[in-house]
Write a protein that holds these residues in place. Structure first.
Motif, mmCIF file in Angstrom:
data_model
loop_
_atom_site.group_PDB
_atom_site.id
_atom_site.type_symbol
_atom_site.label_atom_id
_atom_site.label_comp_id
_atom_site.label_asym_id
_atom_site.label_seq_id
_atom_site.Cartn_x
_atom_site.Cartn_y
_atom_site.Cartn_z
ATOM 1 N N GLY A 1 0.813 -1.209 0.000
ATOM 2 C CA GLY A 1 0.000 0.000 0.000
ATOM 3 C C GLY A 1 0.846 1.258 0.000
ATOM 4 O O GLY A 1 0.536 2.233 -0.713
ATOM 5 N N THR A 2 1.935 1.252 0.765
ATOM 6 C CA THR A 2 2.810 2.427 0.834
ATOM 7 C C THR A 2 3.547 2.640 -0.485
ATOM 8 O O THR A 2 3.758 3.780 -0.914
ATOM 9 N N LEU A 3 3.930 1.549 -1.151
ATOM 10 C CA LEU A 3 4.622 1.671 -2.432
ATOM 11 C C LEU A 3 3.696 2.198 -3.525
ATOM 12 O O LEU A 3 4.092 3.022 -4.352
ATOM 13 N N PHE A 4 2.462 1.713 -3.551
ATOM 14 C CA PHE A 4 1.517 2.137 -4.574
ATOM 15 C C PHE A 4 0.997 3.556 -4.324
ATOM 16 O O PHE A 4 0.726 4.298 -5.264
ATOM 17 N N MET A 5 0.871 3.925 -3.063
ATOM 18 C CA MET A 5 0.332 5.248 -2.731
ATOM 19 C C MET A 5 1.176 5.899 -1.626
ATOM 20 O O MET A 5 0.689 6.087 -0.510
ATOM 21 N N PRO A 6 2.448 6.227 -1.906
ATOM 22 C CA PRO A 6 3.318 6.753 -0.846
ATOM 23 C C PRO A 6 2.820 8.063 -0.252
ATOM 24 O O PRO A 6 2.875 8.267 0.966
ATOM 25 N N ILE B 1 12.023 -4.559 3.386
ATOM 26 C CA ILE B 1 11.063 -3.474 3.617
ATOM 27 C C ILE B 1 11.741 -2.123 3.430
ATOM 28 O O ILE B 1 11.221 -1.227 2.745
ATOM 29 N N ALA B 2 12.916 -1.959 4.038
ATOM 30 C CA ALA B 2 13.636 -0.683 3.925
ATOM 31 C C ALA B 2 13.998 -0.388 2.472
ATOM 32 O O ALA B 2 13.834 0.754 1.997
ATOM 33 N N ILE B 3 14.466 -1.403 1.735
ATOM 34 C CA ILE B 3 14.835 -1.209 0.328
ATOM 35 C C ILE B 3 13.616 -0.859 -0.504
ATOM 36 O O ILE B 3 13.631 0.088 -1.311
ATOM 37 N N ALA B 4 12.534 -1.618 -0.307
ATOM 38 C CA ALA B 4 11.322 -1.384 -1.095
ATOM 39 C C ALA B 4 10.784 0.032 -0.868
ATOM 40 O O ALA B 4 10.409 0.727 -1.822
ATOM 41 N N LEU B 5 10.774 0.458 0.371
ATOM 42 C CA LEU B 5 10.230 1.777 0.664
ATOM 43 C C LEU B 5 11.156 2.888 0.165
ATOM 44 O O LEU B 5 10.680 3.908 -0.357
ATOM 45 N N LEU B 6 12.460 2.705 0.307
ATOM 46 C CA LEU B 6 13.397 3.710 -0.194
ATOM 47 C C LEU B 6 13.313 3.831 -1.714
ATOM 48 O O LEU B 6 13.258 4.931 -2.270
ATOM 49 N N TYR B 7 13.289 2.667 -2.385
ATOM 50 C CA TYR B 7 13.285 2.661 -3.848
ATOM 51 C C TYR B 7 11.940 3.118 -4.411
ATOM 52 O O TYR B 7 11.872 3.878 -5.368
ATOM 53 N N GLY C 1 9.296 4.707 -2.691
ATOM 54 C CA GLY C 1 8.672 5.936 -2.208
ATOM 55 C C GLY C 1 9.622 6.941 -1.610
ATOM 56 O O GLY C 1 9.214 8.054 -1.258
ATOM 57 N N GLY C 2 10.906 6.575 -1.471
ATOM 58 C CA GLY C 2 11.891 7.505 -0.941
ATOM 59 C C GLY C 2 11.576 7.957 0.466
ATOM 60 O O GLY C 2 11.053 7.200 1.277
ATOM 61 N N LYS C 3 11.862 9.215 0.745
ATOM 62 C CA LYS C 3 11.699 9.745 2.099
ATOM 63 C C LYS C 3 10.231 9.753 2.527
ATOM 64 O O LYS C 3 9.924 9.615 3.707
ATOM 65 N N GLU C 4 9.327 9.928 1.566
ATOM 66 C CA GLU C 4 7.903 9.938 1.922
ATOM 67 C C GLU C 4 7.461 8.590 2.465
ATOM 68 O O GLU C 4 6.724 8.507 3.448
#
Length: 518
Positions: free
Chosen positions: A41-46, A469-475, A477-480
């Motif tokens: 959900g965070t990746l699709f809608m950061p 998780i950290a890689i997926a979110l950084l790649y 959605g970045g800082k958001e």
């Protein structure tokens, strides 16, 4: 086991063995699914995820500041009470229990897991931020004044002193007591047996454990992502390497790979060894800054910081009629929610390594010793940074431009800056590896129904999940995305505050019963 807390529950009673995993049903499955859904959900809608979770975080912090503040004050009083009362002589594991680790290794592990990495981030940035009014000043003391400098050090110490360690001590002691003295599984639900009886082995306990797993893995993944950004900034600052997402992902992969090796080796061969290395590196860096920095001024800061902390602990702990809203909500209440959200992870890990200590020894080591060490650490690094800021030396004189760079900007103005900055980068990375290690062991234990030695594939799975998780979110959605994850972790602090208050009551009942039957 005393009759009052007798239970027929067996460790692993609801476990299923699949592909080398020892899965506690439904904690493992529900936790894993919720993590995957959250990340997707965070990746699709950061942006939307960040907005939603930031709103939840703001609601918790702004509407329940009274709960966070009053509960945290109560935790300190409770810790001192059970330490000084006859309950202090109770030994974790029973009268004949022996310790597993030396005092030095024990302290190194609990300190590295508790907040070692945070001190690398904030020991420089936080005092400078308060002194320059980067985001509010404590108790509205005027910025850029001698009084402001003293309050900056006192407020920094306040956030890293008795309050967070009291939170960790309550969770750690509760879990250790019910696991090693009462023979219950080493998992969060066990601490509530005196209050809820056999119901803790049902859905109520499942909810408590799932919440603990989510708080732990979200907190660790957030810290891993933020730590990769700090290490990447340090490498760029030192060696002019590209400060990009690619570099940050490479750092996460490297840290996670070492963490997997360490977690496979277990407590004795992995976490203990790395924690001892941590302490040696930290001591080296601290002595270096103390010797080559403004030594006499730093030594004076140790006294003034201690006195300032004690003088201001009550005003800073008060939540009624505060008019320093930006500082109060943006720093203090945020910190209390963050420490509480981390308490399942740190508390359970501390419990795991504390068998054979008395309650008095436990509280002393988890509450008093870290505060003394933190005063020294903050005085050396924070004091050096404040001196540079007040004397217009280096980049810190202009205030905080980047939290990730603050430590390196301070070291830049000392002799042998390249060597000390490199040691700082290595220290950041090793702190993250030990945090990942200890966090993985905690999640393994909870998702295996409280077993002390879960299967190796299960350890590898959760250690890998933190990095993924950290890689997926950084790649993606970045800082958001990282901010959304951090907001989610902070939000779990609200329900866990209630959990910790109930834990105090449950622990007191357990210790009192133990005294009667001893």
């Amino acid at each position: 086991m005393s009759n009052q807390f007798e239970t027929d529950h067996e460790i692993g009673e609801n476990n299923i063995e699949v592909l080398g995993f020892d899965i506690h049903n439904p904690v493992f499955v529900v936790s894993a699914l919720l993590v995957i859904l959250f990340v997707a959900g965070t990746l699709f809608m950061p942006t939307e995820a960040k907005s939603l979770l930031e709103s939840a975080k703001s609601f918790s912090i702004n509407n329940f500041d009274w709960l966070f503040m009053s509960a945290s004050n109560l935790f300190i009083l409770f810790c001192f009470a059970i330490m000084l009362l006859p309950t202090g002589r109770i030994k974790i594991g029973g009268k004949n229990a022996e310790t597993e680790f030396s005092v030095t290794s024990w302290f190194a592990m609990l300190f590295a897991a508790g907040m070692g990495i945070g001190l690398m981030f904030w020991s420089v940035a936080e005092p400078v931020a308060y002194y320059t009014d980067w985001w509010g000043t404590p108790l509205n003391v005027d910025a850029k004044t001698p009084e402001g400098a003293g309050m900056a050090m006192a407020a920094t110490m306040f956030h890293w002193g008795f309050h967070p360690w009291a939170i960790y001590a309550i969770v750690g002691l509760s879990l250790a007591f019910f696991a090693f003295n009462k023979g219950m599984p080493l998992t969060i639900r066990s601490a509530f047996y005196p209050l809820f009886g056999e119901r803790v082995w049902g859905r109520l306990g499942d909810v408590i454990d799932v919440l603990a797993v989510l708080a732990t893995i979200f907190g660790l993944a957030t810290s891993l992502g933020l730590g990769a950004q700090q290490a990447s900034s340090g490498l760029h600052f030192l060696f002019d390497t590209p400060d990009t997402i690619t570099t940050q992902i490479f750092i996460i992969v490297a840290v996670t790979s070492v963490a997997i090796i360490s977690v496979v080796r277990g407590l004795e061969g992995g976490v203990k060894v790395l924690s001892n290395i941590n302490m040696l590196l930290a001591l080296t860096l601290l002595l270096f800054v103390l010797i080559v920095g403004p030594t006499l001024t730093i030594l004076s800061y140790m006294g003034t910081t201690s006195l300032g902390y004690l003088e201001n602990i009550i005003p800073l702990s008060n939540w009624i009629g505060r008019d320093d809203d930006k500082f109060f909500h943006g720093w203090t209440v945020f910190y209390w929610a963050w420490w509480i959200s981390w308490s399942p992870f740190v508390g359970l890990f501390i419990a795991r390594i504390s068998k054979g200590r008395t309650v008095r020894q436990f509280i002393s080591a988890v509450l008093l010793v870290p505060v003394a060490v933190t005063i020294v650490w903050m005085s050396v690094f924070g004091g050096s940074a404040l001196e540079q800021t007040m004397n217009n030396v280096g980049q810190l004189a202009g205030g905080i431009s980047s939290v990730s760079l603050a430590m390196f900007q301070m070291l830049e103005n000392l002799p042998l800056a390249t060597i000390s900055s490199f040691i700082a980068i290595v220290l950041v990375l090793v702190f993250f590896i030990t945090s990942s290690d200890s966090g993985s062991l905690v999640i393994d234990s909870i998702t295996a129904g409280g077993k002390l030695d879960p299967p190796v594939p299960q350890r590898v799975f959760w250690a890998s999940m933190e990095g993924a998780i950290a890689i997926a979110l950084l790649y993606g959605g970045g800082k958001e995305a990282l901010s959304a994850l951090q907001a989610g972790a902070i939000t779990t602090g609200l329900p866990f505050t209630v959990v910790l208050l109930l834990m105090c009551l449950s622990l007191y009942k357990g210790l009192s019963a133990e005294l009667k039957h001893s």
